[in-house]
Enzyme design. Structure first.
Site, PDB file in Angstrom:
ATOM      1  CE  LYS A  74      -4.122  -1.602   2.456  1.00 44.41           C
ATOM      2  NZ  LYS A  74      -5.055  -1.312   3.536  1.00 44.41           N
ATOM      3  CG  ASP A 110      -8.154   0.705   3.889  1.00 39.29           C
ATOM      4  OD1 ASP A 110      -8.944  -0.168   3.511  1.00 39.29           O
ATOM      5  OD2 ASP A 110      -6.907   0.593   3.783  1.00 39.29           O
TER       6      ASP A 110
HETATM    7  P1  NAP Z   1       0.060  -2.273  11.508  1.00 40.79           P
HETATM    8  O1  NAP Z   1       0.321  -1.241  10.481  1.00 40.79           O
HETATM    9  O2  NAP Z   1       1.071  -3.335  11.730  1.00 40.79           O
HETATM   10  O3  NAP Z   1      -0.194  -1.503  12.906  1.00 40.79           O
HETATM   11  C1  NAP Z   1      -0.482  -2.229  14.067  1.00 40.79           C
HETATM   12  C2  NAP Z   1      -0.601  -1.306  15.281  1.00 40.79           C
HETATM   13  O4  NAP Z   1      -0.887  -2.124  16.402  1.00 40.79           O
HETATM   14  C3  NAP Z   1       0.671  -0.531  15.609  1.00 40.79           C
HETATM   15  O5  NAP Z   1       0.328   0.695  16.178  1.00 40.79           O
HETATM   16  C4  NAP Z   1       1.345  -1.461  16.630  1.00 40.79           C
HETATM   17  O6  NAP Z   1       2.166  -0.783  17.553  1.00 40.79           O
HETATM   18  C5  NAP Z   1       0.143  -1.966  17.388  1.00 40.79           C
HETATM   19  N1  NAP Z   1       0.449  -3.256  18.023  1.00 40.79           N
HETATM   20  C6  NAP Z   1       0.835  -4.392  17.410  1.00 40.79           C
HETATM   21  N2  NAP Z   1       1.050  -5.366  18.333  1.00 40.79           N
HETATM   22  C7  NAP Z   1       0.811  -4.802  19.545  1.00 40.79           C
HETATM   23  C8  NAP Z   1       0.878  -5.295  20.876  1.00 40.79           C
HETATM   24  N3  NAP Z   1       1.227  -6.563  21.160  1.00 40.79           N
HETATM   25  N4  NAP Z   1       0.583  -4.432  21.884  1.00 40.79           N
HETATM   26  C9  NAP Z   1       0.233  -3.164  21.618  1.00 40.79           C
HETATM   27  N5  NAP Z   1       0.170  -2.635  20.368  1.00 40.79           N
HETATM   28  C10 NAP Z   1       0.444  -3.460  19.353  1.00 40.79           C
HETATM   29  O7  NAP Z   1      -1.306  -3.031  11.222  1.00 40.79           O
HETATM   30  P2  NAP Z   1      -2.593  -2.508  10.406  1.00 40.79           P
HETATM   31  O8  NAP Z   1      -2.419  -2.834   8.970  1.00 40.79           O
HETATM   32  O9  NAP Z   1      -2.873  -1.118  10.806  1.00 40.79           O
HETATM   33  O10 NAP Z   1      -3.735  -3.491  10.937  1.00 40.79           O
HETATM   34  C11 NAP Z   1      -4.199  -3.435  12.285  1.00 40.79           C
HETATM   35  C12 NAP Z   1      -5.421  -4.347  12.446  1.00 40.79           C
HETATM   36  O11 NAP Z   1      -6.506  -3.853  11.662  1.00 40.79           O
HETATM   37  C13 NAP Z   1      -5.196  -5.790  11.981  1.00 40.79           C
HETATM   38  O12 NAP Z   1      -5.850  -6.650  12.870  1.00 40.79           O
HETATM   39  C14 NAP Z   1      -5.864  -5.848  10.622  1.00 40.79           C
HETATM   40  O13 NAP Z   1      -6.327  -7.147  10.298  1.00 40.79           O
HETATM   41  C15 NAP Z   1      -7.041  -4.896  10.855  1.00 40.79           C
HETATM   42  N6  NAP Z   1      -7.537  -4.285   9.610  1.00 40.79           N
HETATM   43  C16 NAP Z   1      -8.863  -4.432   9.309  1.00 40.79           C
HETATM   44  C17 NAP Z   1      -9.368  -3.831   8.174  1.00 40.79           C
HETATM   45  C18 NAP Z   1     -10.834  -3.989   7.839  1.00 40.79           C
HETATM   46  O14 NAP Z   1     -11.209  -3.696   6.694  1.00 40.79           O
HETATM   47  N7  NAP Z   1     -11.663  -4.399   8.761  1.00 40.79           N
HETATM   48  C19 NAP Z   1      -8.534  -3.056   7.351  1.00 40.79           C
HETATM   49  C20 NAP Z   1      -7.185  -2.910   7.701  1.00 40.79           C
HETATM   50  C21 NAP Z   1      -6.701  -3.534   8.834  1.00 40.79           C
HETATM   51  P3  NAP Z   1       3.780  -0.769  17.395  1.00 40.79           P
HETATM   52  O15 NAP Z   1       4.065   0.203  16.295  1.00 40.79           O
HETATM   53  O16 NAP Z   1       4.256  -0.356  18.722  1.00 40.79           O
HETATM   54  O17 NAP Z   1       4.175  -2.180  17.012  1.00 40.79           O
END
Ligand code: NAP
Length: 285
Positions: A74, A110
């Site tokens: 992305k 999104d």
């Molecule tokens: P990402 O870019 O990897 O960001 C993840 C975030 O969560 C970061 O702020 C990270 O913090 C934090 N995090 C990860 N592990 C953690 C932990 N153990 N404790 C505390 N904070 C933690 O991921 P993303 O792409 O934004 O996706 C996030 C979620 O949204 C996923 O579950 C994904 O499946 C979901 N999602 C859903 C949709 C939908 O259409 N429904 C669309 C997009 C994403 P750090 O930077 O400190 O690691």
């Protein structure tokens, strides 16, 4: 034409990821294309990030209608496109490419898809004080959408400097709309919580983000971007505290509806969102 029939005139849309095999978008979009009686097919492509420029050129060369872009591509495609929407520029990511006679336009559906999911849950998407958990890619899309819609966004993460970077970026466009709170901090007046971390996602279903119990006792609406499981531990505990909740399936659908609207040049309201949701829920069941 029977669903799934490919003819000499069939046009191609699809999704790029790396890997891409887990994506539910092909089933969701092909069901919608069949319902719309379009002679189109939606295909997954595993695209090596190192070959992103060639892949983008391939959209023109193969005359694809457009593609969705997912992790980890992305943030990589934007520089190779001819134009970007304001939203894509703000969030620094593209999830939809539209091929307009060889001119490639990038958009990000999104955040707008998230707002439509909120509306589908009967929730107002303006004038709220929102606790946004996480500061990654999806949090960024949600933060800009919420700020643009006139909400106050309180970003809470375990890594505070990442929360601060997101807040600074949002405030550069929407002055004073966002601020940082500590992970698990007690913040008064929160009426919407959005989980944009993977905490609670299958198989780590017993995990949940840090949310002070005092924040839940104010009974905010709780939206979890996770849709597998359909009820995360966060949603379960929020429901037990008397909150209304929704999972991320509708956001997945609505971002897809908005991509389809861009490709077909049809109004989102004319597209089969409920059918697409049924497909996703059937896959997850
Ligand atoms: P990402 O870019 O990897 O960001 C993840 C975030 O969560 C970061 O702020 C990270 O913090 C934090 N995090 C990860 N592990 C953690 C932990 N153990 N404790 C505390 N904070 C933690 O991921 P993303 O792409 O934004 O996706 C996030 C979620 O949204 C996923 O579950 C994904 O499946 C979901 N999602 C859903 C949709 C939908 O259409 N429904 C669309 C997009 C994403 P750090 O930077 O400190 O690691």
């Amino acid at each position: 034409m029977p669903p799934g029939t490919v003819t000499g005139k069939t046009q191609v849309v699809g999704v790029w990821g790396h890997p891409v095999g887990h994506s539910r978008s092909p089933q969701m979009h092909n069901a919608a294309l069949a319902a719309l009686a379009l002679d189109w097919v939606y295909v997954p492509f595993d695209v090596d990030p190192a070959r992103i420029a060639s892949a983008v050129e391939g959209v023109r060369a193969l005359n694809l209608v457009g593609v969705n872009i997912t992790v980890p591509l992305k943030e990589l495609v934007g520089p190779h496109l001819d134009s970007l929407s304001d939203t894509a520029r703000q969030v620094g990511a593209v999830n939809t490419i539209v091929n307009r006679s060889g001119v490639l336009h990038g958009d990000s559906t999104d955040g707008p898809g998230f707002l439509r999911a909120l509306a589908a849950a009967g929730q107002s998407s303006a004038g709220r004080r929102v606790m946004l958990l996480g500061a990654g890619g999806s949090a960024r899309a949600v933060a800009f959408a919420l700020a643009a819609a006139g909400n106050e966004v309180v970003v809470s993460t375990r890594t505070e400097n990442k929360a601060q970077s997101l807040v600074d970026a949002v405030n550069a466009d929407f002055s004073g709309a966002a601020w940082v709170s500590g992970w698990g901090a007690d913040v008064a007046g929160i009426d919407l919580i959005v989980n944009a971390t993977p905490l609670g996602m299958t198989p780590y279903v017993e995990e949940m983000p840090a949310v002070a119990s005092s924040v839940l006792t104010a009974r905010p609406f709780v939206y979890d971007l996770i849709y597998n499981p359909s009820e995360t531990r966060l949603l379960r505990e929020a429901r037990a505290a008397g909150c209304e909740t929704a999972n991320g399936a509708r956001m997945l659908v609505e971002q897809g509806v908005l991509s389809l609207a861009l490709w077909t040049e049809r109004a989102p309201e004319t597209l089969p969102a409920d059918l697409m949701l049924n497909v996703i829920e059937a896959i997850l069941a």
